[in-house]
Structure formats: structure tokens, C-alpha cells
Design a protein around this motif. Structure first.
Motif, PDB file in Angstrom:
ATOM      1  N   ALA A  92       2.441   1.641  -3.383  1.00  0.00           N
ATOM      2  CA  ALA A  92       1.446   2.059  -4.432  1.00  0.00           C
ATOM      3  C   ALA A  92       1.102   3.743  -4.270  1.00  0.00           C
ATOM      4  O   ALA A  92       0.477   4.041  -5.252  1.00  0.00           O
ATOM      5  CB  ALA A  92       0.108   1.276  -4.202  1.00  0.00           C
ATOM      6  N   MET A  93       1.631   4.295  -3.336  1.00  0.00           N
ATOM      7  CA  MET A  93       1.604   5.586  -3.270  1.00  0.00           C
ATOM      8  C   MET A  93       2.958   6.494  -3.771  1.00  0.00           C
ATOM      9  O   MET A  93       2.829   7.394  -3.877  1.00  0.00           O
ATOM     10  CB  MET A  93       1.396   6.239  -1.861  1.00  0.00           C
ATOM     11  CG  MET A  93      -0.017   5.743  -1.239  1.00  0.00           C
ATOM     12  SD  MET A  93      -1.470   6.144  -2.122  1.00  0.00           S
ATOM     13  CE  MET A  93      -1.714   7.643  -1.283  1.00  0.00           C
TER      14      MET A  93
ATOM     15  N   ASP B 160       0.556  -1.054  -0.124  1.00  0.00           N
ATOM     16  CA  ASP B 160       0.015   0.039   0.095  1.00  0.00           C
ATOM     17  C   ASP B 160       0.930   1.196  -0.055  1.00  0.00           C
ATOM     18  O   ASP B 160       0.498   2.105  -0.601  1.00  0.00           O
ATOM     19  CB  ASP B 160      -1.132   0.072   1.333  1.00  0.00           C
ATOM     20  CG  ASP B 160      -2.127  -0.848   1.018  1.00  0.00           C
ATOM     21  OD1 ASP B 160      -2.608  -0.850  -0.167  1.00  0.00           O
ATOM     22  OD2 ASP B 160      -2.497  -1.379   2.109  1.00  0.00           O
TER      23      ASP B 160
ATOM     24  N   LEU C 116      -2.079   9.137  -6.411  1.00  0.00           N
ATOM     25  CA  LEU C 116      -3.325   8.605  -6.108  1.00  0.00           C
ATOM     26  C   LEU C 116      -4.155   7.904  -7.098  1.00  0.00           C
ATOM     27  O   LEU C 116      -3.559   7.502  -8.234  1.00  0.00           O
ATOM     28  CB  LEU C 116      -4.392  10.054  -5.918  1.00  0.00           C
ATOM     29  CG  LEU C 116      -3.475  11.142  -5.040  1.00  0.00           C
ATOM     30  CD1 LEU C 116      -4.555  12.066  -4.734  1.00  0.00           C
ATOM     31  CD2 LEU C 116      -3.149  10.326  -3.850  1.00  0.00           C
ATOM     32  N   ARG C 117      -5.251   7.408  -6.797  1.00  0.00           N
ATOM     33  CA  ARG C 117      -6.039   6.605  -7.728  1.00  0.00           C
ATOM     34  C   ARG C 117      -6.795   7.519  -8.936  1.00  0.00           C
ATOM     35  O   ARG C 117      -7.205   6.895  -9.975  1.00  0.00           O
ATOM     36  CB  ARG C 117      -7.205   5.758  -6.953  1.00  0.00           C
ATOM     37  CG  ARG C 117      -6.325   4.888  -5.994  1.00  0.00           C
ATOM     38  CD  ARG C 117      -7.507   4.235  -4.954  1.00  0.00           C
ATOM     39  NE  ARG C 117      -6.942   3.125  -4.350  1.00  0.00           N
ATOM     40  CZ  ARG C 117      -7.688   2.518  -3.367  1.00  0.00           C
ATOM     41  NH1 ARG C 117      -8.980   2.306  -3.502  1.00  0.00           N
ATOM     42  NH2 ARG C 117      -6.717   1.553  -2.788  1.00  0.00           N
TER      43      ARG C 117
ATOM     44  N   MET D 198      -2.178   5.050  -9.359  1.00  0.00           N
ATOM     45  CA  MET D 198      -1.388   3.786  -8.838  1.00  0.00           C
ATOM     46  C   MET D 198      -2.236   3.257  -7.647  1.00  0.00           C
ATOM     47  O   MET D 198      -2.705   3.850  -6.939  1.00  0.00           O
ATOM     48  CB  MET D 198      -0.162   3.899  -8.613  1.00  0.00           C
ATOM     49  CG  MET D 198       0.887   2.500  -8.259  1.00  0.00           C
ATOM     50  SD  MET D 198       2.406   2.667  -8.909  1.00  0.00           S
ATOM     51  CE  MET D 198       3.021   4.311  -7.779  1.00  0.00           C
ATOM     52  N   LEU D 199      -2.349   1.812  -7.853  1.00  0.00           N
ATOM     53  CA  LEU D 199      -2.720   1.039  -6.421  1.00  0.00           C
ATOM     54  C   LEU D 199      -2.018  -0.369  -6.602  1.00  0.00           C
ATOM     55  O   LEU D 199      -1.401  -0.500  -7.594  1.00  0.00           O
ATOM     56  CB  LEU D 199      -4.126   0.915  -6.330  1.00  0.00           C
ATOM     57  CG  LEU D 199      -5.058   0.683  -7.536  1.00  0.00           C
ATOM     58  CD1 LEU D 199      -4.704  -0.694  -8.122  1.00  0.00           C
ATOM     59  CD2 LEU D 199      -6.430   0.657  -7.010  1.00  0.00           C
ATOM     60  N   ASP D 200      -1.914  -1.029  -5.593  1.00  0.00           N
ATOM     61  CA  ASP D 200      -1.795  -2.407  -5.473  1.00  0.00           C
ATOM     62  C   ASP D 200      -2.807  -3.320  -5.835  1.00  0.00           C
ATOM     63  O   ASP D 200      -3.907  -2.988  -5.313  1.00  0.00           O
ATOM     64  CB  ASP D 200      -0.776  -2.861  -4.348  1.00  0.00           C
ATOM     65  CG  ASP D 200      -1.719  -2.990  -3.024  1.00  0.00           C
ATOM     66  OD1 ASP D 200      -2.169  -1.939  -2.516  1.00  0.00           O
ATOM     67  OD2 ASP D 200      -1.513  -4.048  -2.641  1.00  0.00           O
TER      68      ASP D 200
END
Lengths: 334, 334
Positions: free
Chosen positions: B90-91, B87, B160-161, B222-224
Motif C-alpha cells: 500500500a506504500m 501494508d 501516502l494517505r 493509497m492504503l490497504d
């Protein structure tokens, strides 16, 4: 011990989606000035003004840390803020943000989760603290647990347990023994004899600002009283390599205040009652900051003495089985 | 479902003191360069180099997130590090520190707690992450839960997403569907058919450094992948107000790699398998960073399409009861 659930009407967590639960909870959780990014992404981003962040975590488990008969969901939420923010205050810091994890039996009423969040959110807002993230998980039947992590800023170097020096004054800010007295009253089914103490047990409200104030005033060691005055004073003594000498005469008012409420147990409440979350600190000779009162002195030696006599602090161990019983005690003092 | 404990010999948590348990656990937990103050005081103090700290929290509950038959205590400790550090990655951040809470039935073997701490400590050390604090609490019979909070630093603005733009490439770093394939094999009692996938399910090892690398390369979102490629791509689509168009041909190698392992389920594993913790990101047109491969594009519209057809992501809800059964499913994909 068995489950202590009080049946509540209404929908259960299993009746609604996680998304719907979050829609109920998120609006009651405050933001705050330190929040650069709040809930909803992979992580939050919290300002750490000084280039360092204080961090602590404390959980509450139903049947161990509270009973539903004695504490509402809102009480639990409020107490979690107090426990964690008191730890930050005890370093001389201000709490900036909380992360909250709820692990719950799917049969938990939605109302419980919502009310816990409401209590937590209200106590956080009163303390100027944001809630920036969390996690939800289901748990085996009967299990209900909330875990909180607190982050904080300190403008001074953190006040450790290890800095007390021989000759320092030992001082306390706030009440002593109220939480333990409140718990005793609940156990005796006579909450009406000490409503203030019962309220303090359910939702302590430590004066968080006294932590940074003590640090600014030169406190040499500090912690919050979570396991009892004697046991926690013993931690300062041990970490600092000194003895803490408490004076009964300086604790007289504390004992007298509780005697009408719990009778002969007042002294034990003052000396060994946990979950109080008042701050205990050592200060060099001289005037104490406003809101602090001297209860003893730092001396050479080891351990804690009251009027010259060594005392043991009692206190709670999370896993150890009590000698007399196969069952763990119903509530712990931490 | 019922408890999934595999009986283990040796002492239980109730047989030893909390202090003794900490003496067993603390030495296997690493420190690190960001630690200004480690465990033992009211809070830790962790460097936040950039004046802001990334923070996230993720818990694992036995019977929900793992079964003792399929995952060792060490696996659980390692997976907790992966979930939380992914997490932070992913930032675009590096994880600096973890706080760990163990809430356990007093009948839990001491060996389980020690091995969980050992796995967590080893995975943290490999990732250059310190363990700076935690909490211990007892729980009702049958309950075993570990909650981790991760803190991290990012040298760039957090990715961020919500930043994906029409025309961006959609790319992934790492495997797809391995954790789900490994879980399927465990459920089919044929772990030997795909040892690498089973290992990934038990202890995923995402390439954390790919997060900061992607951020430095200009990743827009981005995210995981914790709940499945389609579901997580849908989160980017929704947060960014765009559609994500995945190309089957670009996922062909991923499906082909899993077909010998799980047969016709390979495509579902790739598209909807959770707990993978590989990173999914969007990049502007141009070369992708090393270690990333394009799997689709960002388009106008809403939701996620594969080769032009809208797809639903499935996925897990923590509390919702499955339609066909009174019991929650044994494991969730998160």
C-alpha cells in the motif's frame, strides 16, 4: 505462576478509545534523523544509509520477563530499548528506529501503557533512536506483552559470532553479573544492599557506542551478553569452531565487586548471569579499544573453559519445564 | 470471552526445548534475494536497495484475531504475511523480509507452532519474502500471540494517505467484503455457502504487485482495506483534506456477488467489512492501471459519502468495551 499485577488506580485501557490511547502515547515517542516517514501511514520509511539494514526483535512478557512488584512500566520500556539496541550494537551497528507492539489485557491501567511508552521513549531518545510505528491489540485477562523490533545501520561489515580465530583475545565492555545480582537481591527482598545492581537489572544501560567502536577496531566476533557470559561465549566458540578460555584472575575484579552485594553467589552471577547486555568480543592480538578489557583467549578446541576447566553455562529455555517443578521459574535470563 | 482452544494431541511446547522447536521451525522459513544475513546471529542484515526501508508491524492474538475453531495454525501464519505485506504494498513497495515473534502458553501443541510457521513460510515464499529473525517467549495460560514485522523496498516515493486531490478517481484493486462475508458465514455455521469468502477470511491473498504498479502509474494516495472500505476511505479523506464520494452503481457488482452468499448483509460487507487487504487508491483523471476499477471520486469537503449521503464506517476499537456487553466481541476486523 499467577498474575503479578499490582493494582493501580485510574482508568483502564477498556475505558478509553484506541485513538485516545495513541494520543497519549505518540507524543512521548521520539523521532530521529533516520526517519523519512514516521507513524500514521501504512508503514514507516527509515533511512538505510549503507543500502542494508540490521533488524532484530525481542519481546517482554509480564510474569516471564518482569514482575510488576519489581519493575515499573517505565523500567520495562527502558529495558526493551536496551535489549534490542544491544543486539544492533553487537553487530557493530547504530540503532536508527524501533517498532513497538503492545498486547494487553483491557483491564491494564492506561497509566501503565503511558509510563511504558514514556520509559521506552526516553531511553530511545537518549540513544538517538526513533520510534516509527507499532501495533496495539487486546489480550486475554492477565496478559501483558510488549514486543520491539529494532532497525540499524552499520558502517562496517557486521561482526558475526563466527569470526573468532585461535590466538584472539576475548574481551568485554561493561559490567558482568550486575543484572543477575540485582535480580537475586529482589528475590531476597534486599534491594537496598545493591541499588546499582538492582537498577541495572531493571533498566540496563549498555554502552551502545562500544559496538561500532569494536567493529572499527577489527573485532572478529561479537555478541551482547543476554544469557550469561559462559553460555554466550559458548555461542562464539560454537559458531567459530574454537574454544574460549576465560581466566579467573581477569574476572577477579568483577567477582570482588559483587561479593559485598550477593556474597558467595558473586562468581555465579559473573559467569552465568544473563540480561546484562554488555558486549563480549574477540580481537586480534594487540591493544584493545578504550573501554574494553581482556578476560581470556581463543584457543583450539570446543566449548568454554575457566582456568582450564570446562564449564556449563546454565541459562534459560523459554518453554522447557524445570525438572523439579511443574511451574516455570518466575523470570528468565535472556 | 473464554479460551477457544481445540484440544490437539501430541507434544506441547513445554515438552521440548527451545532449540528443538527452532530446529522444527527454521527449515520451513524461506530465505530470499534481499537477505545478506539470516537468522542465527544477534540481528539479521537485509538489503535496502534504495537506501531506505519501509517498516510495519502487525500482531494476531488468539480469541481476538482468530478462533481455533475457524482458523488453522497454517491460516494464521498465512494471514500474518498478508496483513503485513499488504501494508508494504500500500506504500508502493515490495516486501523483502519478515521478523516473527511467537508468545505462547507452554501448553500450546508443538504442531500448532510448526503449522503456523509452515503457513507463514509458504505465504512468504509465494510472495518472494524472506523470514530473517524472530523471538520466542512463553506466556500465561491460554495466551497465544504472533507478531510480525515486515520490511520492504519501494522504487518510487512512498504513496501516502495524504496525497489525494480533488478530481482524482477513487479505485480499488481486488475484492470487497469477502473477508467479512466469510466471517459471517463462520458465525452462522454455514461455511459451505461461500467457500471462497471463508477462504479469503482465513487466508487473504492480496495482489501485492498492484501496489508498486499503482505507484508507478501515479497513484496519489493509497492504503490497504483493513478496517472497512468506508472507514479506510475516511482515512484518505481526512489525511488529504478532501471528501471521498463513492458511487453505489460502481459497487453494484461487488454487492451482487455477495448477495447469494450473505443475503441482505452484502452491502454492509462491501462498505464496512475489514481484513480484506485489497488496495484502495486515488489516481489522477485518465486510464487506470490494469486490475484497478473506479468506485468513486475525490471531491471537496470532508468524510465519505455514498451516492451523496454521508456514511459512518463502523469498525473496531481494540480496547473499548461494547456498550451492550461486558465482554469484548470475539473477533475484530482490522
Amino acid at each position: 505462576m499467577t498474575s503479578s499485577r499490582t493494582p493501580q488506580p485510574g482508568p483502564r485501557l477498556s475505558d478509553i478509545s484506541e485513538e485516545r490511547l495513541l494520543r497519549e502515547i505518540l507524543p512521548v515517542l521520539p523521532s530521529g534523523p533516520a526517519v523519512l516517514l514516521g507513524p500514521g501511514d501504512d508503514t514507516a520509511l527509515v533511512r538505510a544509509r549503507t543500502g542494508a539494514v540490521l533488524a532484530t526483535t525481542d519481546a517482554m512478557v509480564r510474569g516471564r520477563d518482569w514482575l510488576d512488584e519489581w519493575s515499573t512500566a517505565e523500567d520495562v520500556g527502558r529495558k526493551l530499548v536496551a535489549q534490542n539496541a544491544a543486539d544492533i550494537a553487537a553487530m557493530g551497528g547504530h540503532t536508527t528506529a524501533l517498532l513497538v507492539t503492545l498486547v494487553a489485557d483491557p483491564q491494564t491501567p492506561v497509566a501503565w501503557a503511558r509510563d511504558m511508552a514514556r520509559g521506552l521513549g526516553a531511553a530511545a531518545a537518549e540513544a538517538g533512536v526513533a520510534v516509527v510505528g507499532g501495533d496495539l491489540s487486546s489480550a486475554p485477562a492477565g496478559t501483558l506483552m510488549v514486543s520491539v523490533t529494532a532497525l540499524g545501520d552499520a558502517d562496517t561489515a557486521p561482526v558475526l559470532r563466527s569470526g573468532a580465530r585461535v590466538g584472539d583475545q576475548v574481551a568485554v565492555s561493561g559490567t558482568l553479573g550486575w543484572s543477575a545480582a540485582g535480580l537475586l537481591l529482589l528475590q531476597r527482598d534486599s534491594a537496598e544492599s545493591g541499588p546499582d545492581q538492582v537498577t541495572w537489572h531493571r533498566r540496563p544501560r549498555p554502552a551502545y557506542d562500544q559496538g561500532p567502536a569494536a567493529a572499527a577496531h577489527g573485532a572478529t566476533a561479537m555478541l551482547d551478553i543476554s544469557d550469561g557470559l559462559v553460555r554466550d561465549a559458548g555461542r562464539i566458540a560454537s559458531a567459530s569452531g574454537v574454544a574460549v578460555e576465560l581466566q579467573g584472575s581477569l574476572l577477579r575484579d568483577d567477582v570482588d565487586a559483587l561479593t559485598p552485594v550477593v556474597g558467595d553467589d558473586a562468581r555465579a552471577c559473573v559467569l552465568t548471569g544473563g540480561e546484562e547486555h554488555s558486549l563480549l568480543a574477540c580481537f586480534p592480538e594487540g591493544e584493545l579499544p578504550a573501554g574494553w578489557r581482556r578476560i581470556g583467549d581463543v584457543r583450539t578446541g570446543v566449548g568454554v573453559r575457566v582456568d582450564g576447566a570446562a564449564v556449563a553455562g546454565g541459562g534459560w529455555d523459554h518453554f522447557e519445564r524445570p525438572a523439579e517443578s511443574e511451574e516455570p521459574p518466575p523470570l528468565h535470563q535472556e
